[in-house]
Design an enzyme around this catalytic site. Structure first.
Site, PDB file in Angstrom:
ATOM      1  N   ARG A  82      24.274  70.230  31.809  1.00  4.28           N
ATOM      2  CA  ARG A  82      24.689  71.444  31.131  1.00  4.28           C
ATOM      3  C   ARG A  82      24.664  72.640  32.065  1.00  4.28           C
ATOM      4  O   ARG A  82      23.684  72.906  32.733  1.00  4.28           O
ATOM      5  CB  ARG A  82      23.790  71.733  29.937  1.00  4.28           C
ATOM      6  CG  ARG A  82      24.146  73.050  29.292  1.00  4.28           C
ATOM      7  CD  ARG A  82      23.745  73.145  27.880  1.00  4.28           C
ATOM      8  NE  ARG A  82      24.088  74.466  27.380  1.00  4.28           N
ATOM      9  CZ  ARG A  82      23.652  74.950  26.248  1.00  4.28           C
ATOM     10  NH1 ARG A  82      22.875  74.225  25.500  1.00  4.28           N
ATOM     11  NH2 ARG A  82      24.009  76.151  25.855  1.00  4.28           N
ATOM     12  N   ARG A  91      29.708  72.552  26.089  1.00  4.40           N
ATOM     13  CA  ARG A  91      28.518  72.028  26.760  1.00  4.40           C
ATOM     14  C   ARG A  91      28.381  70.531  26.578  1.00  4.40           C
ATOM     15  O   ARG A  91      28.730  69.982  25.538  1.00  4.40           O
ATOM     16  CB  ARG A  91      27.264  72.769  26.283  1.00  4.40           C
ATOM     17  CG  ARG A  91      26.875  72.692  24.831  1.00  4.40           C
ATOM     18  CD  ARG A  91      27.658  73.594  23.904  1.00  4.40           C
ATOM     19  NE  ARG A  91      27.450  75.029  24.051  1.00  4.40           N
ATOM     20  CZ  ARG A  91      26.507  75.700  23.416  1.00  4.40           C
ATOM     21  NH1 ARG A  91      25.688  75.097  22.603  1.00  4.40           N
ATOM     22  NH2 ARG A  91      26.396  76.981  23.594  1.00  4.40           N
ATOM     23  N   ASP A  94      23.657  70.269  23.703  1.00  6.12           N
ATOM     24  CA  ASP A  94      22.904  71.420  23.197  1.00  6.12           C
ATOM     25  C   ASP A  94      21.800  70.859  22.308  1.00  6.12           C
ATOM     26  O   ASP A  94      22.076  70.092  21.392  1.00  6.12           O
ATOM     27  CB  ASP A  94      23.833  72.336  22.378  1.00  6.12           C
ATOM     28  CG  ASP A  94      23.134  73.583  21.865  1.00  6.12           C
ATOM     29  OD1 ASP A  94      22.276  74.138  22.582  1.00  6.12           O
ATOM     30  OD2 ASP A  94      23.455  74.022  20.741  1.00  6.12           O
ATOM     31  N   ASP A  96      18.702  72.017  19.987  1.00  3.06           N
ATOM     32  CA  ASP A  96      18.042  73.153  19.341  1.00  3.06           C
ATOM     33  C   ASP A  96      16.932  72.666  18.413  1.00  3.06           C
ATOM     34  O   ASP A  96      17.071  71.633  17.754  1.00  3.06           O
ATOM     35  CB  ASP A  96      19.050  73.950  18.503  1.00  3.06           C
ATOM     36  CG  ASP A  96      19.976  74.794  19.361  1.00  3.06           C
ATOM     37  OD1 ASP A  96      19.842  74.790  20.594  1.00  3.06           O
ATOM     38  OD2 ASP A  96      20.851  75.467  18.770  1.00  3.06           O
TER      39      ASP A  96
HETATM   40  P1  ADP Z   1      23.047  78.224  21.352  1.00  2.00           P
HETATM   41  O1  ADP Z   1      22.114  77.076  21.075  1.00  2.00           O
HETATM   42  O2  ADP Z   1      22.783  79.401  20.457  1.00  2.00           O
HETATM   43  O3  ADP Z   1      24.478  77.821  21.334  1.00  2.00           O
HETATM   44  P2  ADP Z   1      21.869  78.195  23.966  1.00  2.00           P
HETATM   45  O4  ADP Z   1      21.650  76.719  23.794  1.00  2.00           O
HETATM   46  O5  ADP Z   1      22.466  78.653  25.264  1.00  2.00           O
HETATM   47  O6  ADP Z   1      22.779  78.765  22.810  1.00  2.00           O
HETATM   48  O7  ADP Z   1      20.469  78.884  23.723  1.00  2.00           O
HETATM   49  C1  ADP Z   1      20.225  80.197  24.069  1.00  2.00           C
HETATM   50  C2  ADP Z   1      18.733  80.489  23.939  1.00  2.00           C
HETATM   51  O8  ADP Z   1      18.327  80.403  22.586  1.00  2.00           O
HETATM   52  C3  ADP Z   1      17.826  79.508  24.633  1.00  2.00           C
HETATM   53  O9  ADP Z   1      17.611  79.852  25.964  1.00  2.00           O
HETATM   54  C4  ADP Z   1      16.531  79.560  23.806  1.00  2.00           C
HETATM   55  O10 ADP Z   1      15.480  80.226  24.488  1.00  2.00           O
HETATM   56  C5  ADP Z   1      16.916  80.374  22.587  1.00  2.00           C
HETATM   57  N1  ADP Z   1      16.447  79.846  21.316  1.00  2.00           N
HETATM   58  C6  ADP Z   1      15.945  80.607  20.308  1.00  2.00           C
HETATM   59  N2  ADP Z   1      15.599  79.867  19.255  1.00  2.00           N
HETATM   60  C7  ADP Z   1      15.882  78.576  19.583  1.00  2.00           C
HETATM   61  C8  ADP Z   1      15.722  77.339  18.877  1.00  2.00           C
HETATM   62  N3  ADP Z   1      15.222  77.292  17.625  1.00  2.00           N
HETATM   63  N4  ADP Z   1      16.104  76.201  19.517  1.00  2.00           N
HETATM   64  C9  ADP Z   1      16.626  76.254  20.771  1.00  2.00           C
HETATM   65  N5  ADP Z   1      16.796  77.396  21.492  1.00  2.00           N
HETATM   66  C10 ADP Z   1      16.425  78.553  20.891  1.00  2.00           C
HETATM   67 MG    MG Z   2      20.927  75.748  22.134  1.00  2.00          MG
END
Ligand code: ADP
Ligand code: MG
Length: 137
Positions: A82, A91, A94, A96
């Site tokens: 990524r 990407r 991802d 989360d």
């Molecule tokens: P998105 O998931 O919103 O598309 P990114 O994967 O680039 O974007 O994440 C951006 C930032 O979001 C990460 O660097 C992380 O620190 C932050 N973030 C905040 N909350 C979460 C969560 N619940 N899970 C994952 N990342 C998170």
């Molecule tokens: Mg993310």
């Protein structure tokens, strides 16, 4: 052990393979085990142009703190190629954190429950698929 739900998304390269590799790597994180994997669904990218996504949700059990877990997930994202180019860019993977037990977290790096939990249909559908009794308030 704390039950954690993690979303998996890919819209670049071999999406299914990327997700499978990510699941394998998540299963190899220290003190963490995979408990359930949802089916994978195709979704449209949101707030950005680009290829459709393949998405899913997994339930894991871990003793890691949410911050440590996030670090491990970010490391896996990097290992799977990524690149962080621009917001919502396509990407390979991802990862989360949707829910971390029933904890509420709000730091610079981490917001849990995930802020989009209620507005992204597949989050809810996939969560309920693997955890029908989950209360999403
Ligand atoms: P998105 O998931 O919103 O598309 P990114 O994967 O680039 O974007 O994440 C951006 C930032 O979001 C990460 O660097 C992380 O620190 C932050 N973030 C905040 N909350 C979460 C969560 N619940 N899970 C994952 N990342 C998170
Ligand atoms: Mg993310």
């Amino acid at each position: 052990m704390i039950d954690v739900f993690v979303s998996l998304g890919s819209n670049l390269g071999n999406k299914k393979k990327n997700i499978e590799k990510a699941v394998k790597k998540i299963g190899a994180i220290e003190n963490t085990k995979i408990e359930k994997i949802s089916s994978l669904v195709k979704t449209k990218p949101h707030q950005a142009p680009g290829p459709n996504y393949l998405n899913g949700v997994i339930k894991i059990a871990t003793t890691l703190s949410a911050e440590k877990l996030l670090d491990s997930l970010k490391k896996i994202e990097t290992e799977l190629g990524r690149k962080r180019s621009f917001k919502n860019a396509p990407r390979t993977i991802d990862l989360d954190i949707l829910l971390y037990g029933n904890k509420k977290i709000k730091t610079k790096n981490l917001i849990v429950p995930h802020p989009k939990l209620k507005i992204r249909d597949f989050f809810k559908k996939s969560l309920l698929e693997i955890e029908p009794n989950l209360k999403l308030v």
